[in-house]
Write a protein that holds these residues in place. Sequence first.
Motif, PDB file in Angstrom:
ATOM      1  N   MET A 287      44.271  42.212  60.582  1.00  0.00           N
ATOM      2  CA  MET A 287      44.024  41.715  59.464  1.00  0.00           C
ATOM      3  C   MET A 287      45.172  41.426  58.264  1.00  0.00           C
ATOM      4  N   ILE A 288      45.625  40.755  57.852  1.00  0.00           N
ATOM      5  CA  ILE A 288      46.382  40.547  56.626  1.00  0.00           C
ATOM      6  C   ILE A 288      46.440  40.507  55.412  1.00  0.00           C
ATOM      7  N   THR A 289      46.700  41.125  54.572  1.00  0.00           N
ATOM      8  CA  THR A 289      46.634  41.109  53.338  1.00  0.00           C
ATOM      9  C   THR A 289      47.880  40.071  52.550  1.00  0.00           C
ATOM     10  N   GLU A 290      48.090  39.375  51.268  1.00  0.00           N
ATOM     11  CA  GLU A 290      47.993  38.554  50.609  1.00  0.00           C
ATOM     12  C   GLU A 290      48.481  39.247  49.454  1.00  0.00           C
ATOM     13  N   ILE A 291      49.334  39.798  49.222  1.00  0.00           N
ATOM     14  CA  ILE A 291      49.217  40.065  47.190  1.00  0.00           C
ATOM     15  C   ILE A 291      49.967  39.833  46.535  1.00  0.00           C
ATOM     16  N   ALA A 292      49.439  38.991  45.473  1.00  0.00           N
ATOM     17  CA  ALA A 292      49.914  38.261  45.264  1.00  0.00           C
ATOM     18  C   ALA A 292      50.658  38.699  43.333  1.00  0.00           C
ATOM     19  N   GLN A 293      51.484  38.737  43.165  1.00  0.00           N
ATOM     20  CA  GLN A 293      51.391  39.119  41.161  1.00  0.00           C
ATOM     21  C   GLN A 293      51.960  37.682  40.517  1.00  0.00           C
ATOM     22  N   ILE A 294      50.622  38.188  39.326  1.00  0.00           N
ATOM     23  CA  ILE A 294      51.013  37.580  38.862  1.00  0.00           C
ATOM     24  C   ILE A 294      51.109  37.809  37.120  1.00  0.00           C
ATOM     25  N   LYS A 295      51.860  37.350  36.296  1.00  0.00           N
ATOM     26  CA  LYS A 295      51.893  37.723  35.118  1.00  0.00           C
ATOM     27  C   LYS A 295      51.030  35.998  34.367  1.00  0.00           C
ATOM     28  N   ILE A 296      50.678  37.042  33.046  1.00  0.00           N
ATOM     29  CA  ILE A 296      49.738  35.679  32.486  1.00  0.00           C
ATOM     30  C   ILE A 296      50.376  35.773  30.990  1.00  0.00           C
ATOM     31  N   HIS A 297      49.923  35.418  30.171  1.00  0.00           N
ATOM     32  CA  HIS A 297      50.448  34.858  29.115  1.00  0.00           C
ATOM     33  C   HIS A 297      49.664  36.210  28.366  1.00  0.00           C
ATOM     34  N   PRO A 298      49.936  36.991  27.849  1.00  0.00           N
ATOM     35  CA  PRO A 298      50.064  37.692  26.655  1.00  0.00           C
ATOM     36  C   PRO A 298      48.694  37.499  25.394  1.00  0.00           C
ATOM     37  N   GLY A 299      47.564  38.084  25.666  1.00  0.00           N
ATOM     38  CA  GLY A 299      46.978  37.893  24.504  1.00  0.00           C
ATOM     39  C   GLY A 299      45.162  37.093  25.734  1.00  0.00           C
ATOM     40  N   HIS A 300      46.161  36.809  26.873  1.00  0.00           N
ATOM     41  CA  HIS A 300      45.027  36.602  27.721  1.00  0.00           C
ATOM     42  C   HIS A 300      44.090  36.513  28.604  1.00  0.00           C
ATOM     43  N   GLU A 301      44.610  38.079  29.055  1.00  0.00           N
ATOM     44  CA  GLU A 301      44.380  38.847  29.442  1.00  0.00           C
ATOM     45  C   GLU A 301      42.154  38.768  30.031  1.00  0.00           C
ATOM     46  N   LYS A 302      41.220  38.713  28.961  1.00  0.00           N
ATOM     47  CA  LYS A 302      40.138  38.394  28.827  1.00  0.00           C
ATOM     48  C   LYS A 302      39.767  36.663  29.391  1.00  0.00           C
ATOM     49  N   GLN A 303      40.347  35.921  28.754  1.00  0.00           N
ATOM     50  CA  GLN A 303      39.800  34.936  29.545  1.00  0.00           C
ATOM     51  C   GLN A 303      40.639  34.709  30.677  1.00  0.00           C
ATOM     52  N   PHE A 304      41.914  35.500  30.904  1.00  0.00           N
ATOM     53  CA  PHE A 304      42.363  35.131  33.018  1.00  0.00           C
ATOM     54  C   PHE A 304      41.187  35.590  33.931  1.00  0.00           C
ATOM     55  N   GLU A 305      40.539  36.439  32.852  1.00  0.00           N
ATOM     56  CA  GLU A 305      39.855  37.414  34.839  1.00  0.00           C
ATOM     57  C   GLU A 305      38.243  36.757  34.638  1.00  0.00           C
ATOM     58  N   SER A 306      38.239  36.126  33.272  1.00  0.00           N
ATOM     59  CA  SER A 306      37.332  35.240  33.365  1.00  0.00           C
ATOM     60  C   SER A 306      37.239  34.134  34.419  1.00  0.00           C
ATOM     61  N   ALA A 307      38.743  33.792  34.035  1.00  0.00           N
ATOM     62  CA  ALA A 307      38.739  32.516  34.843  1.00  0.00           C
ATOM     63  C   ALA A 307      38.783  33.274  36.855  1.00  0.00           C
ATOM     64  N   VAL A 308      39.376  34.605  36.830  1.00  0.00           N
ATOM     65  CA  VAL A 308      39.176  34.586  38.155  1.00  0.00           C
ATOM     66  C   VAL A 308      37.511  35.205  38.879  1.00  0.00           C
ATOM     67  N   ALA A 309      37.196  35.243  38.423  1.00  0.00           N
ATOM     68  CA  ALA A 309      35.578  35.710  37.982  1.00  0.00           C
ATOM     69  C   ALA A 309      34.894  34.583  38.756  1.00  0.00           C
ATOM     70  N   GLU A 310      35.273  33.613  37.929  1.00  0.00           N
ATOM     71  CA  GLU A 310      34.780  31.891  38.342  1.00  0.00           C
ATOM     72  C   GLU A 310      35.127  31.802  39.481  1.00  0.00           C
ATOM     73  N   ALA A 311      36.349  32.088  39.707  1.00  0.00           N
ATOM     74  CA  ALA A 311      36.580  31.776  41.053  1.00  0.00           C
ATOM     75  C   ALA A 311      36.715  32.266  42.247  1.00  0.00           C
ATOM     76  N   VAL A 312      36.059  33.121  42.124  1.00  0.00           N
ATOM     77  CA  VAL A 312      35.975  34.320  42.797  1.00  0.00           C
ATOM     78  C   VAL A 312      34.897  34.097  44.171  1.00  0.00           C
ATOM     79  N   PRO A 313      34.485  33.097  44.623  1.00  0.00           N
ATOM     80  CA  PRO A 313      33.799  32.348  45.042  1.00  0.00           C
ATOM     81  C   PRO A 313      33.847  31.767  46.098  1.00  0.00           C
ATOM     82  N   LEU A 314      35.437  30.768  46.046  1.00  0.00           N
ATOM     83  CA  LEU A 314      35.871  30.174  46.430  1.00  0.00           C
ATOM     84  C   LEU A 314      36.694  30.407  47.484  1.00  0.00           C
ATOM     85  N   PHE A 315      36.822  31.870  47.197  1.00  0.00           N
ATOM     86  CA  PHE A 315      37.695  32.746  47.947  1.00  0.00           C
ATOM     87  C   PHE A 315      36.794  32.596  49.489  1.00  0.00           C
ATOM     88  N   PRO A 316      35.701  33.988  49.586  1.00  0.00           N
ATOM     89  CA  PRO A 316      34.479  34.083  51.038  1.00  0.00           C
ATOM     90  C   PRO A 316      34.025  32.867  51.304  1.00  0.00           C
TER      91      PRO A 316
END
Length: 98
Positions: A1-30
């Motif tokens: 098993m391999i773990t990909e670690i992606a270090q991501i920096k986002i535009h300050p003040g957009h944390e909630k929008q980013f987290e929502s976008a990732v939550a929407e994208a989660v089903p794409l991965f499994p």
Amino acid sequence: MITEIAQIKIHPGHEKQFESAVAEAVPLFPSADGCHGIDLHRSVEHPSQYRLMVRWETVEHHTVTFRASEEFARWRALAGPYFTAPPQVEHVRSVLAQ
């Protein structure tokens, strides 16, 4: 098993929008061939920095199969607008676990 670690920096003040976008994208991965799960971690000291950790059977499942897929294009369309720069990505293998 391999773990990909992606270090991501986002535009300050957009944390909630980013987290929502990732939550929407989660089903794409499994649904991707060779993917065994995904976690998103947010830095306490640097709140606009994240670590995306994805478990893959092999590096190639990530770098070849997933990156050439429609799921990857959708992931980048959802989360990419919040990135300040392309994520820094590395792959690790566990050598000790409790």
